[in-house]
Design a protein around this motif. Sequence first.
Motif, PDB file in Angstrom:
ATOM      1  N   PHE A 141     -68.349 108.279 -13.473  1.00 52.76           N
ATOM      2  CA  PHE A 141     -68.821 109.659 -13.413  1.00 52.76           C
ATOM      3  C   PHE A 141     -68.675 110.192 -11.985  1.00 52.76           C
ATOM      4  O   PHE A 141     -69.275 109.656 -11.047  1.00 52.76           O
ATOM      5  CB  PHE A 141     -70.272 109.738 -13.863  1.00 52.76           C
ATOM      6  N   PHE A 142     -67.881 111.249 -11.815  1.00 49.72           N
ATOM      7  CA  PHE A 142     -67.630 111.848 -10.509  1.00 49.72           C
ATOM      8  C   PHE A 142     -68.452 113.132 -10.369  1.00 49.72           C
ATOM      9  O   PHE A 142     -68.419 113.998 -11.246  1.00 49.72           O
ATOM     10  CB  PHE A 142     -66.145 112.168 -10.347  1.00 49.72           C
ATOM     11  N   THR A 143     -69.178 113.253  -9.251  1.00 50.93           N
ATOM     12  CA  THR A 143     -69.973 114.454  -9.013  1.00 50.93           C
ATOM     13  C   THR A 143     -69.593 115.165  -7.718  1.00 50.93           C
ATOM     14  O   THR A 143     -69.690 116.390  -7.628  1.00 50.93           O
ATOM     15  CB  THR A 143     -71.481 114.118  -8.965  1.00 50.93           C
ATOM     16  N   ARG A 144     -69.185 114.409  -6.703  1.00 50.11           N
ATOM     17  CA  ARG A 144     -68.880 115.027  -5.403  1.00 50.11           C
ATOM     18  C   ARG A 144     -67.433 114.839  -4.964  1.00 50.11           C
ATOM     19  O   ARG A 144     -66.896 115.681  -4.258  1.00 50.11           O
ATOM     20  CB  ARG A 144     -69.802 114.444  -4.319  1.00 50.11           C
ATOM     21  N   HIS A 145     -66.827 113.754  -5.352  1.00 50.60           N
ATOM     22  CA  HIS A 145     -65.492 113.431  -4.863  1.00 50.60           C
ATOM     23  C   HIS A 145     -64.448 113.594  -5.967  1.00 50.60           C
ATOM     24  O   HIS A 145     -64.754 113.447  -7.160  1.00 50.60           O
ATOM     25  CB  HIS A 145     -65.461 111.996  -4.327  1.00 50.60           C
ATOM     26  N   PRO A 146     -63.200 113.864  -5.609  1.00 47.02           N
ATOM     27  CA  PRO A 146     -62.140 114.015  -6.606  1.00 47.02           C
ATOM     28  C   PRO A 146     -61.752 112.675  -7.224  1.00 47.02           C
ATOM     29  O   PRO A 146     -61.992 111.616  -6.635  1.00 47.02           O
ATOM     30  CB  PRO A 146     -60.977 114.604  -5.801  1.00 47.02           C
ATOM     31  N   VAL A 147     -61.162 112.730  -8.398  1.00 46.46           N
ATOM     32  CA  VAL A 147     -60.685 111.517  -9.059  1.00 46.46           C
ATOM     33  C   VAL A 147     -59.408 111.057  -8.343  1.00 46.46           C
ATOM     34  O   VAL A 147     -58.454 111.828  -8.220  1.00 46.46           O
ATOM     35  CB  VAL A 147     -60.376 111.789 -10.543  1.00 46.46           C
ATOM     36  N   PRO A 148     -59.369 109.805  -7.848  1.00 46.10           N
ATOM     37  CA  PRO A 148     -58.175 109.357  -7.120  1.00 46.10           C
ATOM     38  C   PRO A 148     -56.971 109.195  -8.046  1.00 46.10           C
ATOM     39  O   PRO A 148     -57.125 108.944  -9.241  1.00 46.10           O
ATOM     40  CB  PRO A 148     -58.604 108.010  -6.527  1.00 46.10           C
ATOM     41  N   ALA A 149     -55.778 109.327  -7.474  1.00 43.38           N
ATOM     42  CA  ALA A 149     -54.553 109.208  -8.265  1.00 43.38           C
ATOM     43  C   ALA A 149     -54.386 107.813  -8.846  1.00 43.38           C
ATOM     44  O   ALA A 149     -53.745 107.629  -9.887  1.00 43.38           O
ATOM     45  CB  ALA A 149     -53.352 109.567  -7.386  1.00 43.38           C
ATOM     46  N   SER A 150     -54.982 106.804  -8.197  1.00 44.93           N
ATOM     47  CA  SER A 150     -54.840 105.411  -8.641  1.00 44.93           C
ATOM     48  C   SER A 150     -55.925 104.989  -9.621  1.00 44.93           C
ATOM     49  O   SER A 150     -56.107 103.794  -9.871  1.00 44.93           O
ATOM     50  CB  SER A 150     -54.863 104.485  -7.419  1.00 44.93           C
ATOM     51  N   ILE A 151     -56.655 105.951 -10.192  1.00 39.88           N
ATOM     52  CA  ILE A 151     -57.809 105.626 -11.028  1.00 39.88           C
ATOM     53  C   ILE A 151     -57.463 104.728 -12.207  1.00 39.88           C
ATOM     54  O   ILE A 151     -58.206 103.801 -12.532  1.00 39.88           O
ATOM     55  CB  ILE A 151     -58.502 106.925 -11.533  1.00 39.88           C
ATOM     56  N   ASP A 152     -56.332 104.957 -12.872  1.00 41.69           N
ATOM     57  CA  ASP A 152     -55.994 104.170 -14.061  1.00 41.69           C
ATOM     58  C   ASP A 152     -55.837 102.690 -13.731  1.00 41.69           C
ATOM     59  O   ASP A 152     -56.389 101.826 -14.422  1.00 41.69           O
ATOM     60  CB  ASP A 152     -54.707 104.695 -14.706  1.00 41.69           C
ATOM     61  N   ALA A 153     -55.074 102.396 -12.687  1.00 37.08           N
ATOM     62  CA  ALA A 153     -54.823 101.000 -12.334  1.00 37.08           C
ATOM     63  C   ALA A 153     -56.100 100.303 -11.883  1.00 37.08           C
ATOM     64  O   ALA A 153     -56.367  99.152 -12.266  1.00 37.08           O
ATOM     65  CB  ALA A 153     -53.760 100.929 -11.234  1.00 37.08           C
TER      66      ALA A 153
END
Length: 248
Positions: A141-153
């Motif tokens: 769950f993200f509230t303040r920071h963006p979802v990183p591009a490497s999230i899936d791996a």
Amino acid sequence: MTADGLAGTSDRAVEELATAASTLVARHDVIGTVTGVLAGCVRSVNTEAAGIVVAHPDTGVLDFLAATSHRAEQLELFQVHEGGGPAAETIRDGAAITVRADEYDERWPDVAAALHDQGVSAVHAHPMKWQDTTLGALNLFFTRHPVPASIDAIAHAFSDLATLAIVVFRRGTTPVRRPGRTPWPPGSAGSPGRCRVCANPRTSSRRSSPARSVSSPAPPRARSAGSCASTPSSTAPPPATSRSASTR
């Protein structure tokens, strides 16, 4: 995210994965280990909260397993109650998803308000798979920071570790098999009053709302709730003391 940011995320993930993996080679507390895996994942992707929801392979009924914070626990329990949301979708489809806040209302009308109320700007859910079975979902769950591009791996690696923690723990106990039924998780089986994952007695007295099956719109069914007392012990309850013995 910049190249330096990606490198930093990857470095943190490697360190956290190494720490989490080291706990699997020793006798471990399944809830403590899984919670540690979740905490490592949170630090790796710079999010604020994470949790795990599991589903019984026979019935599809959702159950809360672990979370890194009270906020995450409440969001996971709400999904269990409603039988919908990112965890339910991921378990049903067996695929990872990343969903932003502007998609909640249309995608999950039953849980959208809870996500908005907790200030969740984005959620990533990754399936926890053992062989051909999806045991549950790891939810970030993200509230303040963006979802990183490497999230899936990164989420994939941590969800695999959490799955291994559950399966390795259960392989250390004797499975309870019923004719025509699939042990939960593979190599085990749950029993009334015990966690469907680790088969240990419930320790919390908190009441839970009924959970719905992910696989069908069946009416709500009662379920017990609470976190597990995950000391490595036998899956069978202690034998009752006879009245005659207790009065001697």
